[in-house]
Scaffold this active site. Sequence first.
Site, PDB file in Angstrom:
ATOM      1  N   ASN A   1       8.874   4.662   3.421  1.00  0.00           N
ATOM      2  CA  ASN A   1       9.051   3.989   5.290  1.00  0.00           C
ATOM      3  C   ASN A   1      10.446   3.353   5.276  1.00  0.00           C
ATOM      4  O   ASN A   1      10.991   2.915   4.293  1.00  0.00           O
ATOM      5  CB  ASN A   1       8.033   2.902   4.865  1.00  0.00           C
ATOM      6  CG  ASN A   1       6.353   3.518   4.404  1.00  0.00           C
ATOM      7  OD1 ASN A   1       6.088   3.642   3.487  1.00  0.00           O
ATOM      8  ND2 ASN A   1       5.498   3.670   5.769  1.00  0.00           N
TER       9      ASN A   1
ATOM     10  N   CYS B   1       3.946   9.237   0.708  1.00  0.00           N
ATOM     11  CA  CYS B   1       2.435  10.033   0.475  1.00  0.00           C
ATOM     12  C   CYS B   1       2.673  11.138  -0.599  1.00  0.00           C
ATOM     13  O   CYS B   1       3.127  12.080  -0.875  1.00  0.00           O
ATOM     14  CB  CYS B   1       2.059  10.803   1.804  1.00  0.00           C
ATOM     15  SG  CYS B   1      -0.285  11.298   1.561  1.00  0.00           S
TER      16      CYS B   1
ATOM     17  N   HIS C   1       8.314   7.115   8.765  1.00  0.00           N
ATOM     18  CA  HIS C   1       9.590   7.416   6.685  1.00  0.00           C
ATOM     19  C   HIS C   1      10.497   7.610   7.718  1.00  0.00           C
ATOM     20  O   HIS C   1      10.895   7.867   8.275  1.00  0.00           O
ATOM     21  CB  HIS C   1       8.756   8.152   6.165  1.00  0.00           C
ATOM     22  CG  HIS C   1       6.854   7.705   5.279  1.00  0.00           C
ATOM     23  ND1 HIS C   1       7.430   7.470   4.218  1.00  0.00           N
ATOM     24  CD2 HIS C   1       6.080   7.908   6.224  1.00  0.00           C
ATOM     25  CE1 HIS C   1       6.184   7.012   3.774  1.00  0.00           C
ATOM     26  NE2 HIS C   1       5.393   7.219   5.496  1.00  0.00           N
TER      27      HIS C   1
ATOM     28  N   HIS D   1       5.274   4.814  12.985  1.00  0.00           N
ATOM     29  CA  HIS D   1       5.003   4.729  11.125  1.00  0.00           C
ATOM     30  C   HIS D   1       5.703   5.735  10.859  1.00  0.00           C
ATOM     31  O   HIS D   1       6.019   6.551  10.667  1.00  0.00           O
ATOM     32  CB  HIS D   1       3.656   4.834  10.766  1.00  0.00           C
ATOM     33  CG  HIS D   1       3.282   5.189   9.321  1.00  0.00           C
ATOM     34  ND1 HIS D   1       2.756   3.822   8.085  1.00  0.00           N
ATOM     35  CD2 HIS D   1       4.017   5.686   8.159  1.00  0.00           C
ATOM     36  CE1 HIS D   1       2.954   4.326   7.504  1.00  0.00           C
ATOM     37  NE2 HIS D   1       3.556   4.934   6.936  1.00  0.00           N
TER      38      HIS D   1
ATOM     39  N   ARG E   1       0.744  -1.337  -0.311  1.00  0.00           N
ATOM     40  CA  ARG E   1       0.092  -0.281  -0.171  1.00  0.00           C
ATOM     41  C   ARG E   1       0.901   1.439  -0.209  1.00  0.00           C
ATOM     42  O   ARG E   1       0.500   2.169  -1.225  1.00  0.00           O
ATOM     43  CB  ARG E   1      -1.211   0.611   1.202  1.00  0.00           C
ATOM     44  CG  ARG E   1      -1.872   0.942   1.103  1.00  0.00           C
ATOM     45  CD  ARG E   1      -1.903   2.741   1.285  1.00  0.00           C
ATOM     46  NE  ARG E   1      -1.038   2.004   2.754  1.00  0.00           N
ATOM     47  CZ  ARG E   1      -0.305   3.758   3.907  1.00  0.00           C
ATOM     48  NH1 ARG E   1      -0.192   4.133   2.801  1.00  0.00           N
ATOM     49  NH2 ARG E   1      -0.249   3.268   4.953  1.00  0.00           N
ATOM     50  N   ASP E   2       0.930   1.777   1.167  1.00  0.00           N
ATOM     51  CA  ASP E   2       2.844   3.022   1.142  1.00  0.00           C
ATOM     52  C   ASP E   2       3.695   2.336  -0.282  1.00  0.00           C
ATOM     53  O   ASP E   2       4.201   3.513  -0.588  1.00  0.00           O
ATOM     54  CB  ASP E   2       2.948   2.602   3.074  1.00  0.00           C
ATOM     55  CG  ASP E   2       3.223   3.970   3.599  1.00  0.00           C
ATOM     56  OD1 ASP E   2       3.517   4.800   1.731  1.00  0.00           O
ATOM     57  OD2 ASP E   2       2.757   4.967   4.192  1.00  0.00           O
TER      58      ASP E   2
HETATM   59  P1  HMG Z   1     -12.733  13.512  -2.836  1.00  0.00           P
HETATM   60  O1  HMG Z   1     -12.888  14.098  -4.793  1.00  0.00           O
HETATM   61  O2  HMG Z   1     -13.088  14.588  -2.722  1.00  0.00           O
HETATM   62  O3  HMG Z   1     -14.400  12.592  -3.369  1.00  0.00           O
HETATM   63  O4  HMG Z   1     -11.822  12.845  -2.636  1.00  0.00           O
HETATM   64  P2  HMG Z   1     -16.342  12.487  -3.521  1.00  0.00           P
HETATM   65  O5  HMG Z   1     -17.159  12.039  -2.596  1.00  0.00           O
HETATM   66  O6  HMG Z   1     -16.188  14.511  -4.380  1.00  0.00           O
HETATM   67  O7  HMG Z   1     -15.954  11.814  -5.591  1.00  0.00           O
HETATM   68  C1  HMG Z   1     -15.238  11.917  -6.279  1.00  0.00           C
HETATM   69  C2  HMG Z   1     -15.422  11.172  -7.241  1.00  0.00           C
HETATM   70  O8  HMG Z   1     -15.183   9.718  -6.705  1.00  0.00           O
HETATM   71  C3  HMG Z   1     -16.427  10.634  -7.406  1.00  0.00           C
HETATM   72  O9  HMG Z   1     -16.644  10.156  -8.817  1.00  0.00           O
HETATM   73  C4  HMG Z   1     -16.359   9.144  -6.687  1.00  0.00           C
HETATM   74  O10 HMG Z   1     -17.693   8.067  -6.973  1.00  0.00           O
HETATM   75  C5  HMG Z   1     -15.326   8.658  -6.264  1.00  0.00           C
HETATM   76  P3  HMG Z   1     -17.420  10.376 -10.030  1.00  0.00           P
HETATM   77  O11 HMG Z   1     -18.729  10.551  -9.514  1.00  0.00           O
HETATM   78  O12 HMG Z   1     -16.474  11.438  -9.563  1.00  0.00           O
HETATM   79  O13 HMG Z   1     -16.995  10.083 -11.322  1.00  0.00           O
HETATM   80  N1  HMG Z   1     -14.915   7.924  -5.104  1.00  0.00           N
HETATM   81  C6  HMG Z   1     -14.266   7.080  -5.045  1.00  0.00           C
HETATM   82  N2  HMG Z   1     -14.307   5.535  -5.728  1.00  0.00           N
HETATM   83  C7  HMG Z   1     -14.035   4.995  -5.510  1.00  0.00           C
HETATM   84  N3  HMG Z   1     -13.667   4.671  -4.018  1.00  0.00           N
HETATM   85  C8  HMG Z   1     -13.566   5.794  -3.457  1.00  0.00           C
HETATM   86  C9  HMG Z   1     -14.583   6.408  -4.103  1.00  0.00           C
HETATM   87  N4  HMG Z   1     -14.632   8.249  -3.189  1.00  0.00           N
HETATM   88  C10 HMG Z   1     -15.155   8.447  -3.756  1.00  0.00           C
HETATM   89  N5  HMG Z   1     -13.553   5.625  -2.627  1.00  0.00           N
HETATM   90  C11 HMG Z   1     -11.126  11.205  -0.786  1.00  0.00           C
HETATM   91  C12 HMG Z   1     -12.388  12.200  -1.224  1.00  0.00           C
HETATM   92  C13 HMG Z   1     -11.093  11.375   0.711  1.00  0.00           C
HETATM   93  C14 HMG Z   1     -12.040   9.883  -1.807  1.00  0.00           C
HETATM   94  C15 HMG Z   1      -9.965  11.174  -2.122  1.00  0.00           C
HETATM   95  O14 HMG Z   1      -9.365  12.530  -0.897  1.00  0.00           O
HETATM   96  C16 HMG Z   1      -9.397  10.419  -1.629  1.00  0.00           C
HETATM   97  O15 HMG Z   1      -9.521   8.943  -2.720  1.00  0.00           O
HETATM   98  N6  HMG Z   1      -7.976  10.660  -0.967  1.00  0.00           N
HETATM   99  C17 HMG Z   1      -6.939   9.376  -0.634  1.00  0.00           C
HETATM  100  C18 HMG Z   1      -5.312   9.976  -1.348  1.00  0.00           C
HETATM  101  C19 HMG Z   1      -4.439   8.478  -0.244  1.00  0.00           C
HETATM  102  O16 HMG Z   1      -4.856   7.566  -0.460  1.00  0.00           O
HETATM  103  N7  HMG Z   1      -3.780   8.895   0.281  1.00  0.00           N
HETATM  104  C20 HMG Z   1      -2.476   8.357   0.590  1.00  0.00           C
HETATM  105  C21 HMG Z   1      -2.662   7.849   1.600  1.00  0.00           C
HETATM  106  S1  HMG Z   1      -2.783   7.913   3.739  1.00  0.00           S
HETATM  107  C22 HMG Z   1      -0.730   8.356   3.707  1.00  0.00           C
HETATM  108  O17 HMG Z   1       0.304   7.727   2.959  1.00  0.00           O
HETATM  109  C23 HMG Z   1      -0.261   8.517   5.343  1.00  0.00           C
HETATM  110  C24 HMG Z   1      -0.258   6.778   5.682  1.00  0.00           C
HETATM  111  O18 HMG Z   1       0.444   6.101   5.129  1.00  0.00           O
HETATM  112  C25 HMG Z   1       0.011   7.333   7.269  1.00  0.00           C
HETATM  113  C26 HMG Z   1       1.832   8.114   7.329  1.00  0.00           C
HETATM  114  O19 HMG Z   1       2.495   8.227   6.252  1.00  0.00           O
HETATM  115  O20 HMG Z   1       1.829   9.080   8.413  1.00  0.00           O
HETATM  116  C27 HMG Z   1      -1.349   6.171   6.385  1.00  0.00           C
HETATM  117 MG    MG Z   2       3.092   5.791   5.941  1.00  0.00          MG
END
Ligand code: HMG
Ligand code: MG
Length: 309
Positions: free
Chosen positions: A249, A240, A209, A207, A15-16
Site C-alpha cells: 500500500n 493481496c 497500492h 486505497h 491487515r493488508d
Molecule cells: P471457501 O474455502 O470457499 O469457504 O473460502 P468454505 O465456506 O467452503 O469453507 C471451507 C473451510 O474454511 C471450512 O473448513 C470452513 O469452516 C473454513 P473445513 O470444513 O474445510 O475444515 N472457513 C473459515 N474458517 C475461519 N474463518 C472463516 C472461514 N470461512 C470458511 N471466515 C473464503 C471462502 C471467503 C472464506 C475464502 O476465500 C477466504 O478466506 N478468502 C479471503 C482471501 C483474502 O483474505 N484476501 C485478501 C484480502 S482482500 C484484499 O487484500 C483487497 C483489499 O486490500 C482492497 C484492495 O487492495 O483492493 C481489501
Molecule cells: Mg489492499
Amino acid sequence: MKWPAGVTIKEVGPRDGLQNEKSFISTEDKITWINQMSESGLKHIEITSFVNPKWIPALSDAVAVATGITKVPGVTYTALVPNHQGLERAFQANIDEVAVFMSASETHNLKNINKNIDQTLPVLRDLVRDSLTAGKSTRGYVSTVFGCPYEGHVDIEGVIKVSEALFEMGIGELSLGDTIGVANPKQVHEVLEVLLKRFPADKLAMHFHDTRGTALANILVSLDMGITTFDSSLGGLGGCPYAPGASGNVATDDLLYMLHGMVIHTGVDQQKLLYASQFIQEKIGRTLPSKSFQAASSAGLGGILGSSV
Ligand code: HMG
Ligand code: MG
C-alpha cells in the site's frame, strides 16, 4: 489545485500489510505493533481479518490479536470479514467495525473469495445487516477498481454496480481499491468524476497500492477532487496474495510526510509512527519500502521530521 484542511488516515498495515508476508509475525509482536499505532494519534486501524486461515495463514491468530491489544478510547479497530463464520469470530473478538470486501472484476472476486459477484452480494448483505444490528460500524471495499490482474481493464459500469449494491446494504463508507497499483492520476480523475456524481465524497476512501510508484500522485488528484479519507500501511507493507504482482500500500510514513509538509492536518504524530515502522522492519527482517521512513532512518530517526500537524 485545492487542498483540504484535514485528512483521515485509515491504517491498514496490520491487515493488508501483514497478510502477504511469508514469515509469520508472532501474535505478541502484532499486538505490540498495533499498540504503538494506537498511541500515535491514528483514529482508525484495521488490525486483522477473520478470513479462512488456510487462505491467509499470516492472520490465523486474528482472535488472539483482536482480544490482546490495548484499545485506546476514540480509536476504531476494524477487521475484514468475508462470511458468517468470520463474523462470529469478529463478534467473539469484539471488533468495532466490520469491513466487507469484494471486487469489481469477476475473476479477482472468484480467486479471492471463491464466489462470483452475484453469489457474493447476498452474503455481504447479511453481514452488513447483522453487523449494524450488533451496533458495529461497517465499511465496504471494492477491489480492482482501476485494473484487474486477471482481466486487465475494468469497466466503470462494474465498479458502479458493486458500489451501489454495497451502499444499498447500508455500509458507512466505501473504499475504492487499486489492488495491484496500476492507476495513474488521469485515470483516477476520470473514475472519480463518474463516481462522485453518484456518491458523496465524504463516503468514499481511496486505497492505493504503490506497486508502480503512482500512489501519492493519485492521492493528490483525489484530494483535489474532494476525497479526504485514505487507506495506507505503515512502512509501505501490503499486497493481496490472490492478486499476482500486487505489492505494498502507499506508505503511511510517506503520506504523512507529504500531507504535513502541505500543512494538511491528520492528528497523527509522525515521530511515534517512525518507531513503529522501525519495530516492524526489525521483526520482518527486510528493508521497508517507505522512502520517507528510510530517509528518516538514515538521518537517525529523529532530527528531520516535525511532530504532528
Ligand atoms: P471457501 O474455502 O470457499 O469457504 O473460502 P468454505 O465456506 O467452503 O469453507 C471451507 C473451510 O474454511 C471450512 O473448513 C470452513 O469452516 C473454513 P473445513 O470444513 O474445510 O475444515 N472457513 C473459515 N474458517 C475461519 N474463518 C472463516 C472461514 N470461512 C470458511 N471466515 C473464503 C471462502 C471467503 C472464506 C475464502 O476465500 C477466504 O478466506 N478468502 C479471503 C482471501 C483474502 O483474505 N484476501 C485478501 C484480502 S482482500 C484484499 O487484500 C483487497 C483489499 O486490500 C482492497 C484492495 O487492495 O483492493 C481489501
Ligand atoms: Mg489492499
